[in-house]
Design an enzyme around this catalytic site. Structure first.
Site, PDB file in Angstrom:
ATOM      1  N   CYS A  56     -17.886  45.298 -15.364  1.00 40.50           N
ATOM      2  CA  CYS A  56     -17.429  45.480 -16.749  1.00 40.50           C
ATOM      3  C   CYS A  56     -16.748  44.218 -17.269  1.00 40.50           C
ATOM      4  O   CYS A  56     -15.558  43.997 -17.025  1.00 40.50           O
ATOM      5  CB  CYS A  56     -16.486  46.674 -16.827  1.00 40.50           C
ATOM      6  SG  CYS A  56     -15.834  46.948 -18.484  1.00 40.50           S
ATOM      7  N   CYS A  58     -13.791  44.835 -19.546  1.00 42.99           N
ATOM      8  CA  CYS A  58     -12.545  45.197 -18.865  1.00 42.99           C
ATOM      9  C   CYS A  58     -11.914  43.986 -18.177  1.00 42.99           C
ATOM     10  O   CYS A  58     -10.700  43.821 -18.198  1.00 42.99           O
ATOM     11  CB  CYS A  58     -12.797  46.258 -17.790  1.00 42.99           C
ATOM     12  SG  CYS A  58     -13.980  47.522 -18.236  1.00 42.99           S
ATOM     13  N   ASP A  59     -12.731  43.136 -17.563  1.00 40.26           N
ATOM     14  CA  ASP A  59     -12.190  42.132 -16.646  1.00 40.26           C
ATOM     15  C   ASP A  59     -12.395  40.686 -17.091  1.00 40.26           C
ATOM     16  O   ASP A  59     -11.892  39.765 -16.430  1.00 40.26           O
ATOM     17  CB  ASP A  59     -12.838  42.308 -15.252  1.00 40.26           C
ATOM     18  CG  ASP A  59     -12.536  43.686 -14.672  1.00 40.26           C
ATOM     19  OD1 ASP A  59     -11.451  44.222 -14.962  1.00 40.26           O
ATOM     20  OD2 ASP A  59     -13.386  44.225 -13.940  1.00 40.26           O
TER      21      ASP A  59
END
Ligand code: FAD
Ligand code: NAP
Length: 313
Positions: A136, A139-140
């Site tokens: 992701c 997300c990261d």
């Protein structure tokens, strides 16, 4: 504390399919109950811009899903934060057990559990998950400011992830196992124009390389699919974007599935192999896998559940 709840229509899943089913079932006065699962809002909550939801030239994925949740609530869907751990479809009412200790019973069931990220299945991928290996970018990606990253995959997700990561990383290498991308042409054009992105064609990833103390990624070992020649691509982060598998674990032994776990539905219908159980969205769809098609199937499932219940009554 354990409890039992009965509902006429139980919807499992809170992506576009689940929330749309909630809207339609509520407006049919079925008072549906929707269990959100571990990812409230579904897959679109881990992306940024969505540019193909009709009526919105561009909207952030999480915002779109918040709007859908609010819509479903406003028309009367009861939305519960819980996870279904097992279902019994052998008799009616259907029974669903939850992680929170509730036993839900339902006259009709709409499955909208979507799909989950696929992994390569390498031992070193597992070892560095959360320590440089991710599925992701939204997300990261932030953790890779000023660093170099590798993305593997050739579909829309891989190309979008690669483009998104250029906001942070100094260099993004996209590794793809063929010499042609599967992604939409508009995304491919953006990718090829981006000076930070390099594509390594005809390669797979054999191993994630890194340090043990602390756990961190230093590169990936890639292999040419024809010559077998190995290349080490140095990187600080490795993003796996090789597609998604249907989340049919709950029902795979009770409903007919095909093509690696997609729930089979009747032609032009969301009816599954068990009367009264309907399936919508990415759980059933190996072909289109879009938010708008999932929402369409959520609508169909609610209308079909309404007809099913009317016939029973
Ligand atoms: P999902 O969105 O997968 O939601 C599944 C839901 O089921 C989740 O809420 C989960 O919590 C719940 N669930 C699962 N198991 C359980 C359980 N046991 N108990 C309770 N609940 C459970 N499509 C587009 O049209 N446009 C885009 O721009 C786009 N961008 C994307 C970007 C990314 C990074 C990804 C991964 C996908 C993208 N897609 C896009 C595809 C789109 O997100 C999916 O087609 C769509 O979300 C599928 O909707 P769904 O309702 O079937 O399931
Ligand atoms: P996808 O379309 O299934 O693509 C998966 C990619 O990963 C393919 O290029 C595939 O290669 C590659 N791959 C699969 N297994 C691999 C392995 N073991 N090793 C190396 N590479 C591997 O998946 P997706 O990109 O996640 O998209 C899923 C669905 O969501 C699609 O329907 C997509 O359209 C939709 N989506 C839409 C948008 C958008 O509309 N903007 C954005 C994201 C996702 P091959 O090409 O060789 O098969």
């Amino acid at each position: 504390m354990s409890s039992t709840r009965h509902t006429r229509v139980l919807i499992i899943g809170s992506g576009p399919a689940g929330y749309t089913a909630g809207v339609y079932a509520s407006r049919a006065m079925l008072e549906p109950l929707l269990v959100q699962g571990i990812q409230p809002g579904g897959q679109l909550t881990i992306t940024t811009e969505v540019e193909n939801w009709p009526g919105e030239t561009e909207i952030q994925g999480p915002d779109l899903m918040q709007n859908m949740e609010a819509h479903a609530r406003a028309v009367g869907t009861e939305i519960v934060s819980d996870i279904i751990t097992s279902v019994d479809l052998s008799k009616r009412p259907f029974v669903a057990q939850s992680d929170g200790g509730t036993t839900y019973t339902a006259d009709a069931l709409i499955l909208a559990t979507g799909a989950q990220a696929r992994w390569l299945g390498l031992p070193t991928e597992e070892k560095f998950k959360g320590f440089g290996v991710s599925a992701c970018a939204t997300c990261d990606g932030f953790f890779y400011r000023g660093k170099e990253v590798v993305v593997i995959g050739g579909g829309n997700t891989a190309v979008e992830e690669a483009l998104f990561l250029t906001k942070f990383a100094t260099k993004v290498t996209l590794i793809h196992r063929r010499d042609e991308l599967r992604a939409e042409k508009i995304l491919q054009n953006r990718l090829f124009k981006n000076p930070k992105i390099e594509v390594l064609w005809d390669h797979t990833v054999e191993e994630v390389l890194g340090n043990d103390a602390p756990l961190s990624v230093t590169g990936v070992k890639a292999k040419h699919v024809k010559s077998g020649e190995e290349t080490v691509v140095p990187c600080d982060g490795f993003f796996v974007a090789i597609g998604h598998a249907p989340a049919s674990e709950l029902v795979k032994d009770q409903l007919e599935t095909h093509m690696g776990g997609y729930v089979v539905t009747a032609p032009d219908s969301t009816a599954t192999s068990t009367p009264g159980v309907f399936a919508a969205g990415d759980l059933t769809d190996h072909k289109y896998r879009q938010a708008v098609t999932s929402a369409g199937m959520g609508c169909m499932a609610a209308l079909e559940a309404e007809h099913f219940l009317a016939e029973q009554e």
